[in-house]
Design a protein around this motif. Sequence first.
Motif, PDB file in Angstrom:
ATOM      1  N   GLY A  15       0.777  -1.226   0.000  1.00  0.00           N
ATOM      2  CA  GLY A  15       0.000   0.000   0.000  1.00  0.00           C
ATOM      3  C   GLY A  15       0.808   1.276   0.000  1.00  0.00           C
ATOM      4  N   ILE A  16       0.375   2.201   0.832  1.00  0.00           N
ATOM      5  CA  ILE A  16       0.983   3.528   0.882  1.00  0.00           C
ATOM      6  C   ILE A  16       2.442   3.453   1.332  1.00  0.00           C
ATOM      7  CG2 ILE A  16       0.927   5.735   2.114  1.00  0.00           C
ATOM      8  CD1 ILE A  16      -2.171   5.485   2.067  1.00  0.00           C
ATOM      9  N   GLY A  17       2.743   2.615   2.310  1.00  0.00           N
ATOM     10  CA  GLY A  17       4.117   2.512   2.791  1.00  0.00           C
ATOM     11  C   GLY A  17       5.070   2.037   1.715  1.00  0.00           C
ATOM     12  N   ARG A  18       4.650   1.040   0.973  1.00  0.00           N
ATOM     13  CA  ARG A  18       5.466   0.531  -0.127  1.00  0.00           C
ATOM     14  C   ARG A  18       5.706   1.621  -1.172  1.00  0.00           C
ATOM     15  NH1 ARG A  18       6.520  -4.185  -3.012  1.00  0.00           N
ATOM     16  NH2 ARG A  18       6.465  -3.924  -5.265  1.00  0.00           N
ATOM     17  N   ALA A  19       4.623   2.312  -1.548  1.00  0.00           N
ATOM     18  CA  ALA A  19       4.744   3.370  -2.557  1.00  0.00           C
ATOM     19  C   ALA A  19       5.628   4.506  -2.052  1.00  0.00           C
ATOM     20  CB  ALA A  19       3.361   3.897  -2.929  1.00  0.00           C
ATOM     21  N   ALA A  20       5.519   4.832  -0.767  1.00  0.00           N
ATOM     22  CA  ALA A  20       6.343   5.914  -0.204  1.00  0.00           C
ATOM     23  C   ALA A  20       7.817   5.537  -0.201  1.00  0.00           C
ATOM     24  CB  ALA A  20       5.878   6.239   1.209  1.00  0.00           C
TER      25      ALA A  20
END
Length: 276
Positions: A15-20
């Motif tokens: 999710g967001i953590g991976r993308a960040a």
Amino acid sequence: MAEKKVALVTGASSGIGRAAALELGRRGFAVYGGARRVGRMADLRAQGVRPLALDVTDDASAREAVAAVAREAGRLDVLVNNAGYGSYGAVEDVPLEEGRRQFDVNVFGAVRLTRAVLPLMRERGSGRIVNVTSVGGRVHTPLGAWYHGTKFALEGMSDVLRLELRRFGVDVVVVRPGGTRTEWGGIAAEHLLATSGDGVYGAQARRLAAGMMTGSAAERVPEPAVVARAIAAAATARRPRTRYAAGYMARRILLLRGLLPDRAFDRLVDRALAGA
């Protein structure tokens, strides 16, 4: 040649953590991605992200992850507190043990990592902590009291930390995601149905769960990269705003919450859920 800045992103396995983690890597950071599910980060390593075993609910795990960064990189410039999940269900139905776990992950997890990184940042006289909250840290929906409670709490703690830490050169910034195409909605919906899908709150729970599951897959809901870019802006801006919003309807929802009285906003939420 300038030394690379170093970032640690929690909840980086999806999710967001991976993308960040990937976005910060593209912007020149040496990135460490922390998560319990290290096996899900194997492909991140191939893209330059260093996976770290990290359980944000465990004091020793948090300390060891930060110590590993310090040993290998010698510095830590940015912490992105992203790890979290959504525990939904009526206040009457959710066991207090689950409520405590929701706070342990979403609030105390962020605090554990913050406390662990602050000595490194204070020693360097600089650093930035990016706390990923939610539009749910400003607005409210039924059957989400524990989740909203954690996000409201993290918003308030971020404001206090910003005041406490600025004399050390450390800034604290909040990022508020709106709707994003991740597994979060499906997981939250499953938990909601398991907790309150039957009984007196069942009809309301089923409507809300249906909206969560279809909303996560809807074409109008953006990919996590949209929020990742806001996180990267919060991490790199010379003079960052105190809050960033990104994701489906995030800015519009926050604007309406600021304009409408409480009971008018309640009616808006009720109408939205009636159409879910």
